[in-house]
Motif scaffolding. Structure first.
Motif, PDB file in Angstrom:
ATOM      1  N   ALA A 145      37.283  35.840  46.506  1.00  0.00           N
ATOM      2  CA  ALA A 145      38.196  36.622  45.678  1.00  0.00           C
ATOM      3  C   ALA A 145      38.124  38.106  45.992  1.00  0.00           C
ATOM      4  O   ALA A 145      39.073  38.855  45.704  1.00  0.00           O
ATOM      5  N   SER A 146      37.018  38.566  46.574  1.00  0.00           N
ATOM      6  CA  SER A 146      36.844  39.998  46.843  1.00  0.00           C
ATOM      7  C   SER A 146      37.153  40.357  48.290  1.00  0.00           C
ATOM      8  O   SER A 146      36.763  41.424  48.755  1.00  0.00           O
ATOM      9  N   ALA A 178      43.472  40.714  42.218  1.00  0.00           N
ATOM     10  CA  ALA A 178      42.567  39.559  42.264  1.00  0.00           C
ATOM     11  C   ALA A 178      42.619  38.785  40.954  1.00  0.00           C
ATOM     12  O   ALA A 178      42.612  37.545  40.960  1.00  0.00           O
TER      13      ALA A 178
END
Length: 784
Positions: A145-146, A178
């Protein structure tokens, strides 16, 4: 611990309120005469080598602000580095003992006056790894996600240091993006159909005959066909087989049994002819994991002609419930309650996990309104409210930061963290993620503090403890540089991406065993085992019999443990052992065209012994740039050391580094190089001599106090998210005493850190009367 060793590494004996000792104390009576006799010639008056003027220090008040300086002085005196050998008068062992005891007495007196101070911890933003792991465990979604987040800065060698984890406008933009994507993955508005896994007969195992039209007979030689699948989710699955048979005019029809793993799930007769396929299906509940699906011809008989079972395809369909794992968990929260009650219970449950503490009534009310608006915008669908709740929480500072609110900010003395704050410190220390349900439950019942020892040991056995290897171990060992290291391909053609990955994986598995099996910290320096796969075994010259499938390996399976394609092997010849001779370390501390004794020696001083050399003097050229140097690498290094400004540091660095000259720039063993036979011998400043890496490893293993202290300092820095200061020394010495009593077991180090005051307490007002020093040793990613 002997007084000399305890003294030599005592750094936390200062007070925030600096008080002078007695006017005629041990410092004035015994320390100053030693300095005058042995140190002032180079560090006093007109000469101030290293910008250190000890003559200016006339009383013990400088002990407190300059403890790191005194640690360096004590270390160099006790290892024989100072005074330099050329000094006309050398201190006798008795002189050094008196000096040590005098310093010990002075520092002990100061420590007794030191008020307890657990230190200041900055509110820490989740770094990229912690963010990913927390999202994974909070919402049961596992992806990067990062990926588009800015890189995290490095402080004190690690990327989880609060003082350098800043937030930029780019961070805010990426957090918003995100959060939306994560919410859509965790909560699906339109459920997909159950996935199908189709395997045509020619691809079934075992490999064998199959026609292009999809007809494959089950024969006497191969009476069963099967396929293996890894199922991600527990649930209800359908196993479907398309089959046909040619049956004899007389006798029983073909009988087929379907099996899942070792369980018979269906036995049936097959009467349709091939290409007029009949489908046979069974529904079964299966846990997530690896499973074997098979079809077997049960009544085959070689005496009956004209009867054969044919398979066309296998299908595994499911799970039937295609909701995400997070949606299934939410569905079990107050399922019988009314809409308002269920919403409140879901918000309470979710925020407790997202914020790592129970939410306040105001937070529950605010996020319940967010849930209601999301549900309304989704035409009343519960999933719309869930998505809105997730998006709002993931951009909250209470999720993005590890905030430790102080409910007694005016307290003069240090106070314990609350149980939820302690749970978060513990989980991010060992797992780099949020507390699990066990930790949150213990925190809610105020039982965590009483069960710290038990919980630490449970967490170290958990697979999530691999985060300690990846996030602490790889940064401590500075192995990130291995990812970009490119040796000269003409000189080292054996180096490729497979070997690079193998090197790194060896170190990961080795560290993992230290943690998982609670081995001694000293094994890090010298061990008689490691992990290799085939490419690494060839690189090390280890016999192929170590690997699965060989006859010898089958006979000696009990001597080795497997981890995927890697095997644990013994190293009886002592050529290698511990971290120092692993190819990952040796490669990361080399140059692209040759070894670097300086880099290797410096690495040992910094990462293993915790005694880093001072920075090099300005304007000193690299070895390759000094054209006037000639001879072998060792001879050129000796000529380089003839420069007085280089001699002191290189005397120890070069000796340590040359011990590993039998290993080339990619960690391969060699007896000779282009200069001829290799000489890996050396002598350390304390007079201990060695003939190569094996001897040096034994010497370093005997320096157990240094190895343990360095490991404790690194692990405390990582666990606290800040650099250590002089007021941490009292806790550090207690930790080291406990580690020594446990014979240096890894779990003892972790338990002692977790039970220490800096980990369990927050600073009081009295402890904060003096300003903390500014953050040090910070650098962007790629340097530290």
């Amino acid at each position: 611990m002997p007084a000399r060793l305890r003294l030599a590494w005592s750094a936390g004996v200062a007070g925030l309120s600096i008080c002078s000792l007695a006017a005629s104390g041990p410092f004035e009576e015994r320390v100053l005469p030693f300095l005058e006799k042995n140190c002032y010639e180079c560090h006093g008056g007109k000469k101030t080598k290293g910008d250190l003027d000890l003559k200016q220090i006339r009383d013990d008040q400088r002990l407190l602000p300059d403890l790191k300086l005194w640690r360096g002085v004590l270390h160099q005196v006790n290892t024989g580095e100072m005074p330099p050998k050329k000094h006309s008068v050398q201190p006798t062992p008795d002189d050094i003992a008196v000096f040590n005891q005098a310093m010990d007495d002075a520092l002990a007196a100061a420590e007794a006056k030191l008020p307890p101070d657990p230190g200041r911890v900055t509110a820490r933003r989740l770094n990229r790894t912690e963010y990913n792991n927390t999202v994974r465990d909070l919402l049961d979604v596992d992806f990067d996600a990062s990926e588009n987040f800015p890189a995290d800065d490095i402080g004190h060698g690690f990327d989880n240091i609060g003082d350098v984890l800043s937030v930029s406008p780019v961070h805010l933009e990426r957090y918003l993006d995100a959060a939306e994507g994560i919410a859509e993955r965790a909560v699906v508005m339109q459920l997909p159909k159950p996935p199908e896994r189709t395997t045509f007969s020619i691809f079934l195992e075992p490999g064998g005959y199959g026609s292009e039209d999809g007809t494959r007979p089950v024969t006497n030689a191969i009476p069963e066909l099967f396929v293996r699948h890894t199922l991600k989710d527990t649930g209800s699955y359908r196993f479907r087989v398309r089959a046909g048979a040619s049956n004899a005019p007389t006798g029983d029809p073909v009988k087929m049994t379907l099996r899942v793993d070792d369980q018979e799930v269906l036995t049936t007769e097959v009467t349709h002819a091939p290409k007029q396929w009949e489908s046979f299906e069974v529904t079964i509940d299966l846990p997530a994991g690896d499973h074997r699906f098979s079809a077997r011809w049960d009544n085959r008989d070689t005496n009956v002609l004209g009867r054969t079972l044919y398979i066309n395809e296998f299908k595994v369909i499911g799970p039937k419930d295609t909701r995400t794992r997070f949606m299934k968990r939410v569905a079990n929260i107050s399922p019988e309650a009314g809409e308002e009650q269920q919403t409140g219970d879901v918000v309470l449950w979710y925020l407790t996990r997202a914020f790592r503490r129970p939410p306040t009534p105001a937070e529950i009310e605010r996020y319940s309104r967010v849930f209601a608006r999301g549900r309304e915008s989704a035409e009343g669908r519960f999933e719309g409210g869930l998505q809105a709740l997730i998006q709002a929480s993931l951009v909250s500072p209470k999720f993005l930061f590890r905030v430790e609110l102080n409910d007694r900010p005016q307290s003069a003395s240090p106070q314990p963290l609350d149980e939820f704050q302690l749970a978060s410190r513990l989980s991010y220390f060992l797992w780099s993620t949020m507390p699990d349900d066990d930790l949150l439950h213990l925190a809610s019942t105020r039982q965590l503090s009483q069960q710290l020892d038990e919980q630490v040991r449970r967490m170290l056995r958990d697979p999530k403890a691999s985060a300690l290897v990846q996030n602490f171990g790889m940064q401590w060992l500075q192995l990130q540089r291995l990812a970009t290291f490119q040796p000269d391909q003409k000189l080292f053609p054996a180096f490729d991406e497979t070997l690079r990955r193998s090197m790194l994986r060896e170190t990961e598995l080795f560290l993992g065993e230290i943690i998982r099996d609670d081995r001694s910290l000293l094994d890090l320096v010298d061990a008689d085992y490691t992990y290799v796969n085939r490419p690494l075994a060839r690189h090390y010259g280890i016999e192929a019999e170590a690997f699965p499938g060989s006859e010898a390996q089958g006979r000696r399976r009990g001597d080795r443990r497997r981890s995927g394609e890697y095997v644990r092997v013994s190293l009886p010849d002592r050529q290698r052992g511990g971290l120092l001779t692993q190819a990952s370390i040796l490669t990361a501390t080399s140059n692209p065209t040759r070894t670097s004794p300086v880099k290797r020696g410096k690495w040992v001083l910094e990462q293993i012994l915790g005694t880093p050399p001072p920075p090099p003097p300005p304007n000193v050229p690299q070895l390759e740039e000094q054209k006037e140097l000639s001879g072998t690498l060792r001879q050129r290094m000796e000529q380089h050391r003839s420069n007085p400004s280089c001699a002191n540091c290189h005397q120890q660095m070069d000796a340590l580094g040359f011990a590993f000259e039998n290993f080339d720039a990619i960690g391969g063993f060699r007896e000779r190089d282009t200069d001829g036979a290799i000489d890996p011998s050396g002598t350390l400043p304390d007079g201990k001599s060695f003939q190569g890496a094996a001897d040096l490893r034994r010497i370093l293993r005997d320096k157990k106090e240094l190895v343990a202290r360095n490991m404790a300092e690194k692990l405390m820095t990582y666990g606290l998210g800040r650099g250590l200061e002089y007021y941490d020394e009292r806790a550090l010495r207690k930790i080291l005493a406990e580690v020594a009593r446990s014979e240096y077991r890894f779990s003892s180090l972790v338990v002692s850190i977790v039970q220490s005051d800096p980990f369990r307490l927050r600073r009081g007002m009295a402890s904060a009367t003096a300003a903390d020093p500014a953050p040090k040793e910070t650098a962007p990613r790629g340097g530290s």
